[in-house]
Design a protein around this motif. Structure first.
Motif: not given
Length: 275
Positions: A64-66, A68-77, A80-86
């Motif tokens: 669920g975490f990943f 939610a983080a990547f279902r709509k990835p943005k160029v400027v994260p 949540l996306q930043m945490t998952a990417e890190a």
């Protein structure tokens, strides 16, 4: 043999020092790692208990975490996306690339990332209120994870080196060893085929088992000492609970890291050319 339901991660709350009740009556033990089935019958070996529930919930949380983080990835994260990417990038670059290499390792990144976060989540349950139990302190879970890595290692070694090359790889064949070569090959064979998967699993299991036991020991001791002059000692014990909890946070992440680092080391060994 099923556990007494009154002895599963519980103790007699009326038992205190100076009340004629010994600490042995409330101290943690193997019963602290046994759980009554939530569903099914424990005697039939077909049941669903607390550790299984935590493993299932942990898997759902990670997915669920990943998602939610990547279902709509943005160029400027976002955060949540930043945490998952890190987290993803840390394992990809800091473990997989550093151990296996970028070219060979890229295809194994999803597996290693999944293993890391799964193990970490299973460890973290130890300090999460209500759950308060590390799933990896039950040997079956580390053993299954280690078996997955072991099967991957064996299959990769066979695929890369062939039948003869596989046996040279796992026995450490080196004709320059001369007369000691047979003994060295026997030791390497035993170490790689039997000891390796065992230690891979037990390292994780033993650390989580010991850590949880210590947390239980100081927690129960804090309550047990809450009587008369024992209250002063209870305060010291409670401080140790806080210290051990903070230490466990470090150990939980470290053991997840070590588990995937060894995984990558085994994969790298399977892919490396034998000399």
């Amino acid at each position: 043999m099923s556990a007494d339901p009154t002895q599963v991660l519980a103790f007699d709350t009326n038992c205190h020092i100076f009340d004629g009740c010994g600490f042995a009556e409330v101290s943690p033990g193997l019963h602290s790692f046994l759980f009554q089935p939530l569903l099914g019958d424990g005697d039939s070996n077909l049941y669903f208990n607390k550790t299984m529930l935590l493993a299932l919930l942990g898997s759902i949380i990670i997915v669920g975490f990943f998602w939610a983080a990547f279902r709509k990835p943005k160029v400027v994260p976002g955060k949540l996306q930043m945490t998952a990417e890190a987290g993803y990038d840390f394992i990809r670059r800091g473990v997989v690339y550093e151990t296996i290499g970028k070219k060979e390792g890229e295809k194994y990144v999803p597996l290693v990332v999944s293993l890391f976060f799964f193990v970490w989540m299973m460890n973290l349950w130890s300090i999460i209120p209500v759950a308060q139990f590390p799933v990896t302190s039950i040997i079956a879970y580390p053993m299954v994870l280690a078996l997955i890595v072991y099967v991957l290692w064996v299959s990769l070694t066979f695929k890369r080196h062939g039948f003869v090359g596989f046996w040279k790889n796992v026995t450490g064949y080196d004709k320059s060893l001369g007369a000691v070569l047979p003994l060295a090959m026997l030791i390497e064979l035993f170490s790689n085929l039997l000891i390796r998967p065992f230690t891979h699993a037990v390292r994780l299991f033993a650390n989580m088992f010991a850590g949880h036991t210590l947390l239980l020991l100081f927690t129960i001791a804090s309550w047990y000492l809450l009587n008369g002059v024992g209250i002063a000692y209870a305060g010291v014990s409670f401080v140790m609970v806080i210290v051990m909890t903070a230490f466990e946070l470090f150990i939980q992440a470290l053991q997840a890291y070590v588990f995937v680092l060894l995984t990558c080391t085994y994969i790298q060994g399977a892919l490396a050319e034998h000399h």
